[in-house]
Design a protein around this motif. Structure first.
Motif, PDB file in Angstrom:
ATOM      1  N   GLY A 151     -55.180 -57.027 -87.888  1.00 25.94           N
ATOM      2  CA  GLY A 151     -55.612 -58.417 -88.024  1.00 25.94           C
ATOM      3  C   GLY A 151     -54.942 -59.293 -88.910  1.00 25.94           C
ATOM      4  N   SER A 152     -53.705 -59.045 -89.483  1.00 24.55           N
ATOM      5  CA  SER A 152     -53.168 -59.901 -90.253  1.00 24.55           C
ATOM      6  C   SER A 152     -51.833 -60.678 -89.697  1.00 24.55           C
ATOM      7  N   ASP A 153     -51.479 -61.842 -90.447  1.00 22.89           N
ATOM      8  CA  ASP A 153     -50.240 -62.434 -89.565  1.00 22.89           C
ATOM      9  C   ASP A 153     -49.123 -61.630 -89.420  1.00 22.89           C
ATOM     10  N   ASP A 154     -48.433 -61.700 -88.492  1.00 22.63           N
ATOM     11  CA  ASP A 154     -47.189 -60.971 -87.763  1.00 22.63           C
ATOM     12  C   ASP A 154     -47.489 -59.517 -87.502  1.00 22.63           C
ATOM     13  N   SER A 155     -48.718 -59.108 -87.666  1.00 19.24           N
ATOM     14  CA  SER A 155     -49.171 -57.603 -87.410  1.00 19.24           C
ATOM     15  C   SER A 155     -48.843 -57.198 -86.097  1.00 19.24           C
ATOM     16  N   ARG A 156     -48.680 -56.051 -85.751  1.00 25.56           N
ATOM     17  CA  ARG A 156     -48.314 -55.463 -84.423  1.00 25.56           C
ATOM     18  C   ARG A 156     -49.898 -55.214 -83.833  1.00 25.56           C
ATOM     19  N   LEU A 157     -50.674 -55.505 -84.743  1.00 24.63           N
ATOM     20  CA  LEU A 157     -52.317 -55.105 -84.512  1.00 24.63           C
ATOM     21  C   LEU A 157     -53.291 -56.081 -84.575  1.00 24.63           C
ATOM     22  N   PRO A 158     -53.089 -57.110 -83.489  1.00 23.59           N
ATOM     23  CA  PRO A 158     -53.914 -58.116 -83.471  1.00 23.59           C
ATOM     24  C   PRO A 158     -55.517 -57.896 -83.345  1.00 23.59           C
ATOM     25  N   MET A 159     -56.455 -58.600 -83.653  1.00 20.94           N
ATOM     26  CA  MET A 159     -57.638 -58.479 -83.572  1.00 20.94           C
ATOM     27  C   MET A 159     -58.180 -57.919 -82.027  1.00 20.94           C
ATOM     28  N   SER A 160     -57.727 -58.767 -80.936  1.00 19.65           N
ATOM     29  CA  SER A 160     -57.817 -58.329 -79.710  1.00 19.65           C
ATOM     30  C   SER A 160     -56.742 -57.600 -78.949  1.00 19.65           C
ATOM     31  N   GLY A 161     -56.726 -56.728 -78.371  1.00 21.42           N
ATOM     32  CA  GLY A 161     -55.460 -55.825 -77.901  1.00 21.42           C
ATOM     33  C   GLY A 161     -54.623 -56.572 -76.968  1.00 21.42           C
ATOM     34  N   MET A 162     -53.267 -56.616 -77.282  1.00 15.92           N
ATOM     35  CA  MET A 162     -52.397 -57.276 -76.146  1.00 15.92           C
ATOM     36  C   MET A 162     -51.012 -56.314 -76.056  1.00 15.92           C
ATOM     37  N   ALA A 163     -50.643 -56.274 -74.809  1.00 20.25           N
ATOM     38  CA  ALA A 163     -49.582 -55.202 -74.557  1.00 20.25           C
ATOM     39  C   ALA A 163     -48.369 -55.960 -74.990  1.00 20.25           C
ATOM     40  N   THR A 164     -48.297 -57.079 -75.286  1.00 16.42           N
ATOM     41  CA  THR A 164     -46.865 -57.794 -75.816  1.00 16.42           C
ATOM     42  C   THR A 164     -46.707 -57.571 -77.342  1.00 16.42           C
ATOM     43  N   GLU A 167     -51.248 -50.915 -73.000  1.00 19.65           N
ATOM     44  CA  GLU A 167     -50.889 -51.199 -71.654  1.00 19.65           C
ATOM     45  C   GLU A 167     -51.008 -52.573 -71.091  1.00 19.65           C
ATOM     46  N   ILE A 168     -52.174 -53.146 -71.435  1.00 24.27           N
ATOM     47  CA  ILE A 168     -52.436 -54.601 -70.802  1.00 24.27           C
ATOM     48  C   ILE A 168     -52.975 -55.510 -72.031  1.00 24.27           C
ATOM     49  N   SER A 169     -52.897 -56.664 -71.801  1.00 31.47           N
ATOM     50  CA  SER A 169     -53.567 -57.602 -72.740  1.00 31.47           C
ATOM     51  C   SER A 169     -55.057 -58.021 -72.214  1.00 31.47           C
ATOM     52  N   GLY A 170     -55.938 -57.295 -72.916  1.00 28.31           N
ATOM     53  CA  GLY A 170     -57.479 -57.092 -72.305  1.00 28.31           C
ATOM     54  C   GLY A 170     -57.971 -58.617 -73.084  1.00 28.31           C
ATOM     55  N   GLY A 171     -59.490 -58.295 -73.089  1.00 24.58           N
ATOM     56  CA  GLY A 171     -60.197 -59.372 -73.677  1.00 24.58           C
ATOM     57  C   GLY A 171     -60.697 -60.562 -72.892  1.00 24.58           C
ATOM     58  N   SER A 172     -60.031 -60.809 -71.803  1.00 19.47           N
ATOM     59  CA  SER A 172     -60.432 -61.595 -70.872  1.00 19.47           C
ATOM     60  C   SER A 172     -61.315 -60.731 -69.908  1.00 19.47           C
ATOM     61  N   LEU A 173     -62.552 -60.598 -70.140  1.00 16.39           N
ATOM     62  CA  LEU A 173     -63.207 -59.577 -69.777  1.00 16.39           C
ATOM     63  C   LEU A 173     -63.347 -59.446 -68.052  1.00 16.39           C
ATOM     64  N   GLY A 174     -63.221 -58.251 -67.665  1.00 15.25           N
ATOM     65  CA  GLY A 174     -63.341 -57.975 -66.281  1.00 15.25           C
ATOM     66  C   GLY A 174     -61.912 -57.868 -65.656  1.00 15.25           C
ATOM     67  N   GLN A 175     -60.759 -58.261 -66.444  1.00 16.35           N
ATOM     68  CA  GLN A 175     -59.394 -57.814 -65.707  1.00 16.35           C
ATOM     69  C   GLN A 175     -58.843 -56.657 -65.872  1.00 16.35           C
ATOM     70  N   GLY A 176     -59.346 -55.509 -66.608  1.00 10.87           N
ATOM     71  CA  GLY A 176     -58.833 -54.410 -66.708  1.00 10.87           C
ATOM     72  C   GLY A 176     -59.113 -53.426 -65.258  1.00 10.87           C
ATOM     73  N   LEU A 177     -60.115 -53.489 -64.537  1.00 11.03           N
ATOM     74  CA  LEU A 177     -60.219 -52.510 -63.470  1.00 11.03           C
ATOM     75  C   LEU A 177     -59.527 -53.537 -62.217  1.00 11.03           C
ATOM     76  N   PRO A 178     -59.407 -54.601 -61.905  1.00 13.25           N
ATOM     77  CA  PRO A 178     -58.210 -55.009 -60.948  1.00 13.25           C
ATOM     78  C   PRO A 178     -57.077 -54.720 -61.415  1.00 13.25           C
ATOM     79  N   SER A 225     -59.730 -52.744 -71.164  1.00 15.65           N
ATOM     80  CA  SER A 225     -59.992 -54.224 -70.746  1.00 15.65           C
ATOM     81  C   SER A 225     -60.647 -54.910 -71.637  1.00 15.65           C
ATOM     82  N   HIS A 226     -61.725 -53.939 -72.381  1.00 20.55           N
ATOM     83  CA  HIS A 226     -62.261 -54.661 -73.509  1.00 20.55           C
ATOM     84  C   HIS A 226     -61.355 -54.962 -74.764  1.00 20.55           C
ATOM     85  N   GLY A 227     -60.565 -55.973 -74.813  1.00 19.10           N
ATOM     86  CA  GLY A 227     -59.619 -55.916 -75.754  1.00 19.10           C
ATOM     87  C   GLY A 227     -60.104 -56.038 -77.169  1.00 19.10           C
ATOM     88  N   HIS A 228     -61.477 -56.481 -77.299  1.00 13.79           N
ATOM     89  CA  HIS A 228     -61.999 -56.511 -78.690  1.00 13.79           C
ATOM     90  C   HIS A 228     -62.269 -55.100 -79.276  1.00 13.79           C
TER      91      HIS A 228
END
Lengths: 331, 283
Positions: B98-111, B117-128, B71-74
């Motif tokens: 964290g580099s361009d075109d990396s599969r490992l962006p600074m904030s975690g994303m499912a895509t 599993e999820i695109s976190g980082g907008s905090l408070g979304q993981g639990l729901p 949930s805490h994509g950071h």
């Protein structure tokens, strides 16, 4: 009728149904269509935020209790958990009121559902101006909000027939859908026309030489009444119904608006900002088509509370108001 | 609470060491990142990925896997380190962090990332989201668990508590929530930003089975995971873990705490050497 002799309407008028007196209606077309579809598709689940009874989802809850999930009056949880169920392969139909589904839960729709292109069908009642409760319940800007979300499919049905045909169509579409929900006793209009709902398609319901009304939702119903009424004045009004707001059927819209000599009027149950009117204007200008163009839509304002017939007159989206407006434009 | 055996402890400690090391390597690539949080949370992630969870590294979408939602994509830097250690991501890829075109962006994303599993980082979304996944798993008769990993800052979000109510109402015994309490939010210590104590009482009052452990006490963390999984109880489970930002690198443990811990360029390698020496001595 003289205004002073008009009975003062109460807010409760048209609360259960947007149908006018004597109009043919069909009860709970969304709920019945969903139950029918769920019999064939076991992956369909229903979720709501304390509004099953008021979105006709109670019919699904009664028919498929093991697939119905009450999320309480918690719209962020509603949208996020619907996203979670979609990730597990289900096709969630999530219902609430349009104000809560868009304004309150926006980031959850945007980030949880849309960003991952999850297969959630958000069916939201009281779209545009369909309640007299004031801005807390009036979703005058719902389309503008969801149109801005990439990948969102948006449906604004006209009547009971449109609604019941849209249910299997949006379920068959892979990806997020926002559908404006007409609940309760819903007017039945389109069965008089050679019409079938097709996702992404605009349909000419009647042709007309003088005016082309491009409309969606309940304003298509009104536009058809306007067209009939103006026949008496020898004004020939065509009606292009656009039940899918996004992706917009720009090919049909451009083709119809390109025919010369017609006033183009976009009519929608939505604020002038960010809805069908602006979408059509952008499509036409981009294609270099510049017919005389007018919008019938709600003003950019917090709308009054009161009885719906009064408010529809006040804001120019009643049949009578539309007739007068269009006559005025024709001079 | 039972404690784990010495061999299990030693094995998970080795995994936690490597997770810390990978996180520092990624931090050095960017010159910054949530490395303080990663060091603090490594013991929890090692326990999750190298002890508790079922998954197939070669098939991150295996239907039977336990779902782990960040949930805490950071905290992606920490999660990528754990995914590398779990064999889901290749180690070579960490230098793209964290580099361009990396599969490992600074904030975690499912895509972007296998195993995310999820695109976190907008905090408070993981639990729901976890509530929906847990309902879905149960409806399918799938015995997998869903873990929602969140920060203490997310306790401020109303949606967290909407989901806490919903999970208890629906009796989601297949849902395990992990709350990393490092007492540090963007604007300062959590107690100053928006106090949340008494936290265990709050979760218990919402109908959850609650454990609170020192998140850097590995035997306690392992025992808490075991208890959460084995509990014969229809309640959702929460493990509140108190962690120390910078754990394992003393000069970072004691550095002034901020959302980001400042790390000067030569310090990345110094930190890695300290980890290596400490782990060498432990072996």
């Amino acid at each position: 009728m003289n205004a002073t002799t008009k009975p003062r309407l109460k807010t409760s008028a048209m609360i259960a149904s947007i149908a006018s007196e004597g109009q043919r209606v069909k009860a709970a077309p969304f709920g019945h269509a969903l139950v029918e579809l769920a019999r064939q598709r076991p992956e369909i689940v229903g979720l709501t935020a304390d509004l099953a009874k008021y979105t006709d989802l109670h019919l699904f809850a009664q028919a498929c209790p093991e697939r119905f999930f009450q999320m309480g009056m918690a719209e962020q949880l509603l949208m996020a958990s619907a996203g979670g169920m979609a990730k597990e392969g289900f096709v969630p139909f999530a219902t609430t009121y349009a104000v809560f589904g868009t304004r309150r839960a926006f980031d959850f729709v945007h980030q949880v559902i849309a960003e991952e292109n999850l297969n959630v069908k958000m069916c939201c009642a009281l779209p545009g101006l369909t309640t007299g409760y004031g801005p807390s319940h009036q979703a005058a800007e719902d389309l503008a909000l969801v149109r801005a979300i990439p990948g969102m499919t948006i449906v604004d049905p006209c009547d009971a027939l449109d609604t019941e045909q849209a249910v299997p169509a949006i379920a068959a579409h892979k990806g997020p859908v926002y559908m404006r929900l007409l609940r309760g006793n819903v007017p039945l209009v389109l069965d008089e026309y050679d019409y079938k709902f097709e996702l992404g398609k605009a349909k000419m319901l009647r042709d007309g030489r003088d005016v082309l009304v491009i409309s969606s939702g309940i304003l298509t119903m009104r536009a058809l009444e306007v067209a009939k009424a103006l026949q008496a004045d020898s004004v020939d009004v065509g009606v292009l119904h656009v039940p899918t707001i996004k992706p917009l059927d720009t090919a049909t819209i451009i083709a119809e608006a390109s025919r010369s000599g017609r006033l183009v009027v976009v009519a929608e149950n939505h604020t002038v900002i960010g809805g069908l009117g602006e979408a059509v204007a952008t499509a036409l200008l981009t294609a270099g088509i510049t017919p005389p163009f007018r919008q019938i839509a709600l003003p950019d304002a917090f709308l009054d509370a009161g009885a719906l017939p009064t408010l529809h007159d006040r804001y120019g989206i009643s049949t009578e108001a539309m007739i007068q407006t269009i006559k005025g434009w024709l001079g | 609470m039972e404690t784990c055996d010495t061999a299990t402890h030693a094995r998970i400690a080795e995994h936690a060491y490597r997770i810390r090391r990978y996180a520092l390597q990624m931090g050095e690539v960017q010159g910054q990142g949530y490395v303080g949080q990663a060091l603090g949370y490594a013991d929890v992630l090692a326990t999750a990925y190298c002890h508790a969870m079922n998954f197939k590294p070669e098939d991150p979408e295996w239907e039977g896997r336990d779902r782990f939602l960040l949930s805490h994509g950071h905290y992606a830097i920490a999660h990528y380190a754990a995914l590398i250690e779990a064999g889901i991501l290749p180690e070579e890829e960490l230098e793209t962090y964290g580099s361009d075109d990396s599969r490992l962006p600074m904030s975690g994303m499912a895509t972007y990332t296998p195993g995310m599993e999820i695109s976190g980082g907008s905090l408070g979304q993981g639990l729901p989201i976890a509530v929906g996944i847990a309902l879905g798993l149960r409806l399918k008769g799938n015995p997998a668990f869903v873990y929602n990993s969140m920060s203490d800052g997310e306790l401020d979000e109303g949606s967290t508590w909407e989901a806490a109510l919903g999970a208890a109402h629906h009796g989601l015994a297949n849902l395990i929530c992990l709350v990393d309490i490092n007492n540090q939010q963007a604007d300062g210590p959590s107690s100053k930003v928006m106090g949340f104590e008494p936290l265990a009482d709050k979760w218990a009052a919402f109908g959850w089975h609650v454990q609170r452990v020192n998140g850097n006490d590995l035997p306690a963390v392992i025992a808490a995971f075991d208890a959460a999984r084995q509990l014969p109880d229809a309640r959702p489970r929460v493990i509140l873990v108190d962690t120390l930002m910078g754990k394992g690198v003393p000069f970072l443990e004691t550095r002034e705490k901020n959302h980001f811990i400042r790390v000067d360029p030569p310090e990345w390698q110094q930190a890695i050497e300290i980890l290596d020496q400490a782990q060498g001595a432990a072996r």
